[in-house]
Design a protein around this motif. Structure first.
Motif, PDB file in Angstrom:
ATOM      1  N   ILE A  13       0.831  -1.205   0.000  1.00  0.00           N
ATOM      2  CA  ILE A  13       0.000   0.000   0.000  1.00  0.00           C
ATOM      3  C   ILE A  13       0.863   1.251   0.000  1.00  0.00           C
ATOM      4  CG2 ILE A  13      -1.854   1.248   1.167  1.00  0.00           C
ATOM      5  CD1 ILE A  13      -2.623  -1.561   0.142  1.00  0.00           C
ATOM      6  N   VAL A  14       0.521   2.187  -0.902  1.00  0.00           N
ATOM      7  CA  VAL A  14       1.148   3.505  -0.944  1.00  0.00           C
ATOM      8  C   VAL A  14       0.066   4.546  -0.684  1.00  0.00           C
ATOM      9  CG1 VAL A  14       2.405   5.189  -2.338  1.00  0.00           C
ATOM     10  CG2 VAL A  14       2.906   2.743  -2.584  1.00  0.00           C
ATOM     11  N   LEU A  15       0.260   5.358   0.339  1.00  0.00           N
ATOM     12  CA  LEU A  15      -0.671   6.433   0.652  1.00  0.00           C
ATOM     13  C   LEU A  15      -0.214   7.710  -0.044  1.00  0.00           C
ATOM     14  CD1 LEU A  15      -1.089   5.892   4.510  1.00  0.00           C
ATOM     15  CD2 LEU A  15      -2.478   4.942   2.660  1.00  0.00           C
ATOM     16  N   GLY A  16      -1.082   8.293  -0.857  1.00  0.00           N
ATOM     17  CA  GLY A  16      -0.818   9.588  -1.470  1.00  0.00           C
ATOM     18  C   GLY A  16      -1.453  10.686  -0.637  1.00  0.00           C
ATOM     19  N   LEU A  17      -0.692  11.743  -0.360  1.00  0.00           N
ATOM     20  CA  LEU A  17      -1.169  12.847   0.480  1.00  0.00           C
ATOM     21  C   LEU A  17      -0.845  14.168  -0.220  1.00  0.00           C
ATOM     22  CD1 LEU A  17       0.334  11.289   3.704  1.00  0.00           C
ATOM     23  CD2 LEU A  17      -2.113  11.570   3.337  1.00  0.00           C
ATOM     24  N   TYR A 144      -3.542   4.412  -2.537  1.00  0.00           N
ATOM     25  CA  TYR A 144      -4.737   4.863  -1.823  1.00  0.00           C
ATOM     26  C   TYR A 144      -4.547   6.361  -1.594  1.00  0.00           C
ATOM     27  CZ  TYR A 144      -8.206   5.048   2.000  1.00  0.00           C
ATOM     28  OH  TYR A 144      -9.260   5.350   2.817  1.00  0.00           O
ATOM     29  N   ASP A 145      -5.295   7.178  -2.329  1.00  0.00           N
ATOM     30  CA  ASP A 145      -5.092   8.624  -2.312  1.00  0.00           C
ATOM     31  C   ASP A 145      -6.014   9.249  -1.270  1.00  0.00           C
ATOM     32  OD1 ASP A 145      -3.277  10.365  -3.579  1.00  0.00           O
ATOM     33  OD2 ASP A 145      -4.909  11.346  -4.665  1.00  0.00           O
ATOM     34  N   CYS A 146      -5.411   9.944  -0.301  1.00  0.00           N
ATOM     35  CA  CYS A 146      -6.097  10.398   0.914  1.00  0.00           C
ATOM     36  C   CYS A 146      -6.511  11.864   0.791  1.00  0.00           C
ATOM     37  CB  CYS A 146      -5.175  10.251   2.116  1.00  0.00           C
ATOM     38  SG  CYS A 146      -4.378   8.635   2.279  1.00  0.00           S
ATOM     39  N   HIS A 147      -7.798  12.123   0.986  1.00  0.00           N
ATOM     40  CA  HIS A 147      -8.319  13.485   0.845  1.00  0.00           C
ATOM     41  C   HIS A 147      -9.406  13.756   1.867  1.00  0.00           C
ATOM     42  CE1 HIS A 147      -6.539  14.230  -3.218  1.00  0.00           C
ATOM     43  NE2 HIS A 147      -6.599  12.918  -3.262  1.00  0.00           N
ATOM     44  N   SER A 148      -9.676  15.056   2.087  1.00  0.00           N
ATOM     45  CA  SER A 148     -10.855  15.464   2.842  1.00  0.00           C
ATOM     46  C   SER A 148     -11.293  16.836   2.362  1.00  0.00           C
ATOM     47  CB  SER A 148     -10.573  15.489   4.350  1.00  0.00           C
ATOM     48  OG  SER A 148      -9.760  16.602   4.704  1.00  0.00           O
ATOM     49  N   ILE A 149     -12.544  17.182   2.692  1.00  0.00           N
ATOM     50  CA  ILE A 149     -13.127  18.430   2.217  1.00  0.00           C
ATOM     51  C   ILE A 149     -14.326  18.767   3.098  1.00  0.00           C
ATOM     52  CG2 ILE A 149     -14.734  17.331   0.581  1.00  0.00           C
ATOM     53  CD1 ILE A 149     -14.020  19.569  -1.434  1.00  0.00           C
ATOM     54  N   ARG A 150     -14.662  20.036   3.168  1.00  0.00           N
ATOM     55  CA  ARG A 150     -15.886  20.417   3.875  1.00  0.00           C
ATOM     56  C   ARG A 150     -17.103  19.739   3.239  1.00  0.00           C
ATOM     57  NH1 ARG A 150     -16.733  26.043   2.943  1.00  0.00           N
ATOM     58  NH2 ARG A 150     -14.956  26.055   1.534  1.00  0.00           N
ATOM     59  N   GLY A 151     -18.057  19.401   4.061  1.00  0.00           N
ATOM     60  CA  GLY A 151     -19.218  18.663   3.567  1.00  0.00           C
ATOM     61  C   GLY A 151     -20.266  19.512   2.881  1.00  0.00           C
ATOM     62  N   ASP A 152     -20.224  20.828   3.099  1.00  0.00           N
ATOM     63  CA  ASP A 152     -21.179  21.747   2.463  1.00  0.00           C
ATOM     64  C   ASP A 152     -20.413  22.814   1.698  1.00  0.00           C
ATOM     65  OD1 ASP A 152     -23.919  20.931   3.413  1.00  0.00           O
ATOM     66  OD2 ASP A 152     -22.934  21.179   5.363  1.00  0.00           O
ATOM     67  N   ILE A 153     -20.410  22.709   0.388  1.00  0.00           N
ATOM     68  CA  ILE A 153     -19.755  23.706  -0.470  1.00  0.00           C
ATOM     69  C   ILE A 153     -20.646  23.911  -1.697  1.00  0.00           C
ATOM     70  CG2 ILE A 153     -17.667  24.397  -1.685  1.00  0.00           C
ATOM     71  CD1 ILE A 153     -16.076  22.442  -0.054  1.00  0.00           C
ATOM     72  N   PRO A 154     -21.620  24.813  -1.623  1.00  0.00           N
ATOM     73  CA  PRO A 154     -22.566  24.989  -2.735  1.00  0.00           C
ATOM     74  C   PRO A 154     -21.904  25.303  -4.070  1.00  0.00           C
ATOM     75  CG  PRO A 154     -23.351  26.105  -0.759  1.00  0.00           C
ATOM     76  CD  PRO A 154     -21.953  25.645  -0.465  1.00  0.00           C
ATOM     77  N   PHE A 155     -20.744  25.956  -4.047  1.00  0.00           N
ATOM     78  CA  PHE A 155     -20.055  26.283  -5.301  1.00  0.00           C
ATOM     79  C   PHE A 155     -19.627  25.025  -6.043  1.00  0.00           C
ATOM     80  CE2 PHE A 155     -16.057  27.429  -7.601  1.00  0.00           C
ATOM     81  CZ  PHE A 155     -16.598  28.361  -8.483  1.00  0.00           C
ATOM     82  N   LEU A 156     -19.336  23.945  -5.299  1.00  0.00           N
ATOM     83  CA  LEU A 156     -18.832  22.719  -5.916  1.00  0.00           C
ATOM     84  C   LEU A 156     -19.883  21.626  -6.060  1.00  0.00           C
ATOM     85  CD1 LEU A 156     -15.324  22.282  -4.217  1.00  0.00           C
ATOM     86  CD2 LEU A 156     -15.876  23.397  -6.392  1.00  0.00           C
ATOM     87  N   PHE A 157     -20.839  21.573  -5.138  1.00  0.00           N
ATOM     88  CA  PHE A 157     -21.835  20.504  -5.209  1.00  0.00           C
ATOM     89  C   PHE A 157     -23.074  20.897  -4.415  1.00  0.00           C
ATOM     90  CE2 PHE A 157     -18.502  19.416  -2.100  1.00  0.00           C
ATOM     91  CZ  PHE A 157     -19.227  19.435  -0.910  1.00  0.00           C
ATOM     92  N   GLU A 158     -24.207  20.311  -4.797  1.00  0.00           N
ATOM     93  CA  GLU A 158     -25.459  20.562  -4.107  1.00  0.00           C
ATOM     94  C   GLU A 158     -25.586  19.653  -2.886  1.00  0.00           C
ATOM     95  OE1 GLU A 158     -28.707  20.024  -6.771  1.00  0.00           O
ATOM     96  OE2 GLU A 158     -28.102  21.652  -8.117  1.00  0.00           O
ATOM     97  N   GLY A 159     -26.245  20.161  -1.852  1.00  0.00           N
ATOM     98  CA  GLY A 159     -26.549  19.339  -0.704  1.00  0.00           C
ATOM     99  C   GLY A 159     -25.333  19.006   0.138  1.00  0.00           C
ATOM    100  N   ARG A 160     -25.538  18.049   1.036  1.00  0.00           N
ATOM    101  CA  ARG A 160     -24.487  17.627   1.953  1.00  0.00           C
ATOM    102  C   ARG A 160     -23.738  16.440   1.365  1.00  0.00           C
ATOM    103  NH1 ARG A 160     -21.343  19.239   6.279  1.00  0.00           N
ATOM    104  NH2 ARG A 160     -20.315  17.360   7.052  1.00  0.00           N
TER     105      ARG A 160
END
Length: 267
Positions: A13-17, A144-160
């Motif tokens: 396993i290789v973790l991408g960060l 395995y590419d590791c990411h996170s993001i805010r759950g509410d970003i109307p500019f990028l996606f609708e809803g939660r």
């Protein structure tokens, strides 16, 4: 500061960060406006979330912030999601669509070329070298590419956004057993919502290195940050949320490592 940190292990396993780094050189920092200086689009605490979960895992971590240059974007500047709002190789706005550069300071082509050479390419040379080393050792490598993001970003996606967002570019970047191992565990995890190839289908890293016929299998995990931290400044780590998530992620990585020998004959 070196643009990339590599921790070598003997696991398949290789973790991408690519997005946990917060380093911005002073000459670039001087060109960011107050909003840009917040570095709000960081994948906060992701390296801590995965730290120590799988013995022997290799990790490749970009130390620079995505506002310097985004290590998970196509260097040819082609959009990963045509027709949808997104940010580019060097973002001009944050995830809310607000400008991050001072007036007249938006990076030009010369800036982009320089940052590609200084930051982007060293990260990807290191990542490719580790994938090659691991595949030579095991006959297969799983990125395995590791990411996170805010759950509410109307500019990028609708809803939660669901808590766990698994991306394989519609099953093209890995063997189906890799996808099912990861998404199967997410789908069965009590207390978490999940989706496969939803808004996030895998960034440039996953799509570029996902070459199952060559023994490189790639999968992206995008986690809604509320699952382990506060999504607003000062972006505080919340251990009571992070620990059960870490247990789930540990199971995912362990099962992937156990699966790897079964993939060797497919390269």
């Amino acid at each position: 500061m070196m643009p990339v940190e590599v921790t070598r292990g003997d696991s398949p396993i290789v973790l991408g960060l690519p997005h946990t780094g917060t380093y911005v050189p002073k000459e670039i920092k001087a060109r960011l406006n107050e909003r840009g200086l917040e570095l709000s689009d960081t994948d906060w605490h992701i390296h801590d979330l995965y730290d120590g979960l799988l013995e022997g895992a290799t990790s490749v971590r970009a130390t620079f912030h995505r506002y310097v240059i985004d290590a998970n974007r196509n260097p040819a500047r082609e959009s990963l999601y045509p027709g949808q709002n997104t940010t580019g190789l060097i973002p001009e706005t944050n995830f809310d669509g607000a400008p991050i550069w001072r007036d007249g300071q938006v990076p030009d082509e010369a800036d982009i070329d320089a940052r590609l050479e200084t930051y982007f390419r060293p990260y990807h040379r290191a990542l490719e070298a580790e994938l090659t080393r691991v595949r030579d050792m095991h006959g297969v490598a799983i990125l395995y590419d590791c990411h996170s993001i805010r759950g509410d970003i109307p500019f990028l996606f609708e809803g939660r956004l669901p808590d766990l967002n698994v991306g394989t570019n519609m099953g093209t970047t890995c063997d189906a057993r890799v996808e099912e191992t990861v998404y199967g565990l997410c789908r069965a995890a009590e207390g978490y919502t999940s989706v496969l190839n939803g808004r996030f289908k895998g960034g440039w890293t996953t799509r570029h290195y996902g070459r199952p016929s060559e023994g490189w299998h790639a999968i992206q995990m995008e986690i809604a940050q509320a699952a382990y931290m506060d999504e607003e400044p000062p972006w505080t780590w919340r251990a009571e949320r992070a620990e059960p998530l870490r247990r789930l992620l540990k199971t995912i990585l362990t099962d992937l490592a156990d699966l790897a020998p079964n993939l060797r004959g497919d390269a």
